[in-house]
Design a protein around this motif. Structure first.
Motif, short mmCIF file in Angstrom:
data_model
loop_
_atom_site.label_atom_id
_atom_site.label_comp_id
_atom_site.label_asym_id
_atom_site.label_seq_id
_atom_site.Cartn_x
_atom_site.Cartn_y
_atom_site.Cartn_z
N ILE A 1 0.83 -1.20 0.00
CA ILE A 1 0.00 0.00 0.00
C ILE A 1 0.87 1.25 0.00
CG2 ILE A 1 -1.63 1.34 1.38
CD1 ILE A 1 -2.92 -1.30 2.22
N TYR A 2 1.88 1.29 0.86
CA TYR A 2 2.78 2.44 0.88
C TYR A 2 3.64 2.49 -0.38
CZ TYR A 2 1.91 4.17 5.60
OH TYR A 2 1.33 4.74 6.72
N GLY A 3 3.97 1.32 -0.92
CA GLY A 3 4.77 1.29 -2.14
C GLY A 3 4.05 1.86 -3.34
N THR A 4 2.72 1.94 -3.29
CA THR A 4 1.97 2.55 -4.38
C THR A 4 2.40 3.99 -4.59
OG1 THR A 4 0.09 1.14 -3.78
CG2 THR A 4 -0.36 2.99 -5.25
N ARG A 5 2.72 4.68 -3.52
CA ARG A 5 3.15 6.08 -3.64
C ARG A 5 4.44 6.19 -4.45
NH1 ARG A 5 2.23 8.69 2.41
NH2 ARG A 5 -0.05 8.85 2.27
N TYR A 6 5.42 5.38 -4.09
CA TYR A 6 6.72 5.46 -4.75
C TYR A 6 6.63 5.00 -6.20
CZ TYR A 6 8.70 6.17 -0.11
OH TYR A 6 9.00 6.67 1.14
N SER A 7 5.94 3.90 -6.45
CA SER A 7 5.87 3.37 -7.81
C SER A 7 5.07 4.28 -8.73
CB SER A 7 5.23 1.97 -7.78
OG SER A 7 6.05 1.06 -7.08
#
Length: 297
Positions: A92-98
């Protein structure tokens, strides 16, 4: 005989307000089922990126040595990684970076291509030859190899990865935009703007660019999925964003050593990348059809 009364109000033709081009394109997209599904999927990922703190059940950096490499369960719906961190929260947090890498990288390539393509197509002569020869040289290098070289030279990190991803996508778009400008160069509205002594920059970016940018907008949309895949490739090779940052490619790279013991570390990040790229491609196909001049009627 009495003359028939004529309703003057009914005799006046009613002029309908002409819809803008953006509204027409949006309506065509909504009529395309695949494009609508893709748009809904993209908006869902954007929603997840914005409200990651509220949606994630755990902190993505919190370690739990008592629950390392566990499979899906009630406590951890997608299991935990080698350090006991919740995989779902990290996705879920990785969605921001990707998404940031995909969107910003594509936008940076798009902006640079617009500037260089307009200069080459509008001015021509030696400036065009110089820009085109540079594009020829850079396009002779495979895009993935060029991205790896830039990332290896500059190092890892978010901004370095962003520069490496955006640099490789510029030159093909420059050639595409330059070809569109050459087709449009002899139109009367440009001659009128030049006769009116408009500034060169105003003619290029206000009058000319909006009429030739449609193919690049489609390429921009389709390029987001390619940029995210390239970012995942860099992270998988150890050159992009590095752990403990919860980026999808970095999670794939971290889970490859535990493929036999805990395959979910590879499965769930891979599925998320595949679903997002699928949604972007569906929307890009619909946008291409909606902006096709042959389909306007």
């Amino acid at each position: 005989m009495q003359k028939a009364e004529v309703n003057t109000i009914d005799a006046i033709p009613v002029r309908r307000k002409k819809e803008s081009q953006i509204v027409m394109i949006f309506k065509r997209i909504l009529r395309d089922r695949g494009a609508t599904i893709g748009l809904i999927g993209i908006l869902f990922f954007v929603f997840v990126a914005i409200f990651a703190e509220q949606l994630a059940p755990y902190d993505p950096y919190t370690l739990d040595i008592t629950a390392m490499l566990t499979g899906p369960s009630r406590a951890h719906w997608m299991g935990t990684d080698e350090l006991g961190r919740d995989v779902m929260s990290r996705l879920i947090y990785g969605t921001r970076y990707s998404l940031a890498l995909g969107v910003l990288g594509s936008l940076m390539s798009f902006a640079c291509a617009c500037v260089l393509g307009c200069i080459a197509g509008y001015f021509g002569k030696w400036i065009e030859s110089l820009i085109m020869r540079i594009c020829d040289v850079m396009m002779s290098i495979p895009g993935t190899l060029l991205t790896i070289i830039i990332s290896a030279v500059l190092g890892s990190g978010f901004f370095v990865t962003l520069i490496a991803l955006s640099f490789g996508g510029i030159f093909n778009q420059v050639r595409m935009l330059r070809a569109q400008i050459l087709r449009e160069r002899g139109q009367e509205y440009l001659e009128a703007a030049e006769a009116y002594n408009c500034k060169k920059t105003k003619i290029m970016f206000i009058h000319l660019l909006p009429n030739v940018v449609s193919p690049l907008l489609v390429n921009l949309t389709m390029g987001i999925s390619g940029t995210i895949n390239a970012a995942a490739t860099l992270s998988f090779l150890g050159l992009g964003i590095q752990p403990p940052t919860p980026e999808w490619g970095a999670m794939l790279s971290g889970g490859r050593d535990y493929l036999r013991n805990c395959p979910t570390l590879i499965l769930f990040p891979g599925l998320v990348i595949m679903i997002f790229c699928w949604c972007v491609n569906l929307f890009g196909d619909g946008l291409r059809d909606a902006m096709d001049p042959k389909l306007k009627n």
